[in-house]
Design a protein around this motif. Structure first.
Motif, PDB file in Angstrom:
ATOM      1  N   MET A 236       0.857  -1.182   0.000  1.00 29.19           N
ATOM      2  CA  MET A 236       0.000   0.000   0.000  1.00 29.19           C
ATOM      3  C   MET A 236       0.893   1.232   0.000  1.00 29.19           C
ATOM      4  O   MET A 236       1.820   1.329   0.811  1.00 29.19           O
ATOM      5  N   ASP A 237       0.640   2.132  -0.923  1.00 29.66           N
ATOM      6  CA  ASP A 237       1.335   3.414  -0.982  1.00 29.66           C
ATOM      7  C   ASP A 237       0.307   4.498  -0.708  1.00 29.66           C
ATOM      8  O   ASP A 237      -0.796   4.478  -1.261  1.00 29.66           O
ATOM      9  N   MET A 238       0.679   5.449   0.135  1.00 26.84           N
ATOM     10  CA  MET A 238      -0.257   6.504   0.514  1.00 26.84           C
ATOM     11  C   MET A 238       0.475   7.837   0.486  1.00 26.84           C
ATOM     12  O   MET A 238       1.610   7.936   0.933  1.00 26.84           O
ATOM     13  N   THR A 239      -0.170   8.853  -0.056  1.00 28.11           N
ATOM     14  CA  THR A 239       0.351  10.218   0.012  1.00 28.11           C
ATOM     15  C   THR A 239      -0.673  11.074   0.735  1.00 28.11           C
ATOM     16  O   THR A 239      -1.880  10.908   0.554  1.00 28.11           O
ATOM     17  N   ILE A 240      -0.164  11.953   1.572  1.00 26.73           N
ATOM     18  CA  ILE A 240      -1.023  12.802   2.397  1.00 26.73           C
ATOM     19  C   ILE A 240      -0.538  14.231   2.267  1.00 26.73           C
ATOM     20  O   ILE A 240       0.671  14.492   2.309  1.00 26.73           O
ATOM     21  N   GLY A 241      -1.463  15.168   2.127  1.00 31.32           N
ATOM     22  CA  GLY A 241      -1.112  16.590   2.078  1.00 31.32           C
ATOM     23  C   GLY A 241      -0.388  17.026   3.337  1.00 31.32           C
ATOM     24  O   GLY A 241      -0.390  16.331   4.353  1.00 31.32           O
ATOM     25  N   GLY A 242       0.246  18.163   3.319  1.00 29.92           N
ATOM     26  CA  GLY A 242       1.189  18.591   4.344  1.00 29.92           C
ATOM     27  C   GLY A 242       0.642  19.286   5.567  1.00 29.92           C
ATOM     28  O   GLY A 242      -0.552  19.290   5.827  1.00 29.92           O
ATOM     29  N   ALA A 243       1.595  19.866   6.318  1.00 30.90           N
ATOM     30  CA  ALA A 243       1.286  20.559   7.564  1.00 30.90           C
ATOM     31  C   ALA A 243       2.385  21.582   7.847  1.00 30.90           C
ATOM     32  O   ALA A 243       3.462  21.526   7.262  1.00 30.90           O
ATOM     33  N   MET A 244       2.083  22.504   8.754  1.00 27.42           N
ATOM     34  CA  MET A 244       3.075  23.493   9.204  1.00 27.42           C
ATOM     35  C   MET A 244       3.310  23.291  10.695  1.00 27.42           C
ATOM     36  O   MET A 244       2.360  23.131  11.464  1.00 27.42           O
ATOM     37  N   PHE A 245       4.583  23.304  11.088  1.00 26.80           N
ATOM     38  CA  PHE A 245       5.000  23.134  12.477  1.00 26.80           C
ATOM     39  C   PHE A 245       5.648  24.448  12.901  1.00 26.80           C
ATOM     40  O   PHE A 245       6.745  24.766  12.444  1.00 26.80           O
ATOM     41  N   THR A 246       4.979  25.208  13.780  1.00 26.33           N
ATOM     42  CA  THR A 246       5.457  26.539  14.151  1.00 26.33           C
ATOM     43  C   THR A 246       5.839  26.586  15.626  1.00 26.33           C
ATOM     44  O   THR A 246       5.002  26.364  16.507  1.00 26.33           O
TER      45      THR A 246
ATOM     46  N   VAL B 204       0.905  22.841  15.362  1.00 24.63           N
ATOM     47  CA  VAL B 204       0.839  22.128  14.091  1.00 24.63           C
ATOM     48  C   VAL B 204      -0.498  22.470  13.448  1.00 24.63           C
ATOM     49  O   VAL B 204      -1.553  22.279  14.049  1.00 24.63           O
ATOM     50  N   THR B 205      -0.437  23.028  12.244  1.00 24.60           N
ATOM     51  CA  THR B 205      -1.659  23.387  11.525  1.00 24.60           C
ATOM     52  C   THR B 205      -1.679  22.647  10.195  1.00 24.60           C
ATOM     53  O   THR B 205      -0.630  22.344   9.615  1.00 24.60           O
ATOM     54  N   TYR B 206      -2.881  22.387   9.734  1.00 22.20           N
ATOM     55  CA  TYR B 206      -3.079  21.630   8.512  1.00 22.20           C
ATOM     56  C   TYR B 206      -3.831  22.488   7.517  1.00 22.20           C
ATOM     57  O   TYR B 206      -4.610  23.353   7.903  1.00 22.20           O
ATOM     58  N   PRO B 207      -3.646  22.234   6.224  1.00 20.72           N
ATOM     59  CA  PRO B 207      -4.406  22.998   5.234  1.00 20.72           C
ATOM     60  C   PRO B 207      -5.907  22.701   5.360  1.00 20.72           C
ATOM     61  O   PRO B 207      -6.301  21.680   5.925  1.00 20.72           O
ATOM     62  N   ASP B 208      -6.732  23.579   4.827  1.00 20.50           N
ATOM     63  CA  ASP B 208      -8.187  23.392   4.882  1.00 20.50           C
ATOM     64  C   ASP B 208      -8.627  22.134   4.141  1.00 20.50           C
ATOM     65  O   ASP B 208      -9.644  21.537   4.468  1.00 20.50           O
ATOM     66  N   SER B 209      -7.868  21.758   3.115  1.00 19.93           N
ATOM     67  CA  SER B 209      -8.186  20.555   2.346  1.00 19.93           C
ATOM     68  C   SER B 209      -6.913  19.719   2.245  1.00 19.93           C
ATOM     69  O   SER B 209      -5.882  20.206   1.768  1.00 19.93           O
ATOM     70  N   ILE B 210      -7.006  18.476   2.709  1.00 18.34           N
ATOM     71  CA  ILE B 210      -5.840  17.584   2.707  1.00 18.34           C
ATOM     72  C   ILE B 210      -6.128  16.432   1.753  1.00 18.34           C
ATOM     73  O   ILE B 210      -7.004  15.606   2.016  1.00 18.34           O
ATOM     74  N   PRO B 211      -5.405  16.365   0.631  1.00 20.99           N
ATOM     75  CA  PRO B 211      -5.623  15.241  -0.279  1.00 20.99           C
ATOM     76  C   PRO B 211      -4.962  13.979   0.271  1.00 20.99           C
ATOM     77  O   PRO B 211      -3.867  14.026   0.831  1.00 20.99           O
ATOM     78  N   VAL B 212      -5.672  12.850   0.118  1.00 22.11           N
ATOM     79  CA  VAL B 212      -5.156  11.545   0.530  1.00 22.11           C
ATOM     80  C   VAL B 212      -5.363  10.585  -0.636  1.00 22.11           C
ATOM     81  O   VAL B 212      -6.466  10.488  -1.172  1.00 22.11           O
ATOM     82  N   ASN B 213      -4.299   9.900  -1.021  1.00 19.12           N
ATOM     83  CA  ASN B 213      -4.378   8.899  -2.090  1.00 19.12           C
ATOM     84  C   ASN B 213      -3.780   7.604  -1.571  1.00 19.12           C
ATOM     85  O   ASN B 213      -2.698   7.606  -0.984  1.00 19.12           O
TER      86      ASN B 213
END
Length: 158
Positions: A74-84, A93-102
């Protein structure tokens, strides 16, 4: 109360309070998050890492897992995040409003299927505190939903 007695009392209270918590860095929090995902059998790596001041941005995560007894990968890609780094020893840690997952899965007979979706959320954030030996995560958010869910694979699945 004498100075000596006040000093002794203060010292005892300080010891009972436990060790002071160390400042966390964005890199330590990211490393812990990756280690947590690895506990579930994933090989994880980040894609597109950059730093600007106190903020570490990760464009995405790529994860691979093998299930040998099923001969499945299984290969999975997940949208990112910011660590401030917040300047007080915590990391937000904040995440974008829309996180793509494949997710792509390959079976033992060469059959394959994939799942894609977007995780939409508002106001979701995580505050990491503690030390690099013991992390504490506090979560908050307003809404979260999964949308644009799509499956693709062999004709038998459709």
């Amino acid at each position: 109360m004498t100075f000596k007695r006040a000093l002794t009392t203060s010292s005892v209270l300080a010891l009972l309070a436990g060790p002071a918590l160390a400042d966390l860095t964005a890199d330590e929090v990211l490393a812990d998050q990756l280690a947590q995902m690895s506990l579930y059998g994933f090989d994880i790596e980040t894609t597109g890492q950059s730093r600007s001041g106190a903020t570490l941005t990760v464009d995405g995560l790529a994860a691979t897992a093998a299930i040998p007894e099923e001969d499945v990968t299984m290969d999975m890609t997940i949208g990112g995040a910011m660590f401030t780094e917040q300047g007080d020893g915590t990391v937000l840690v904040t995440y974008p409003d829309s996180i793509p997952v494949n997710i792509d899965v390959a079976g033992p007979e060469g059959e394959a299927f994939s799942v894609s979706m977007n995780i939409s959320q508002t106001g979701f954030e995580m505050l990491a505190s503690g030390s690099s030996q013991q992390f504490r995560y506090d979560f908050s958010g307003q809404t979260m939903s999964i949308n644009n869910l799509a499956f693709s694979g062999p004709e038998e699945m459709n």
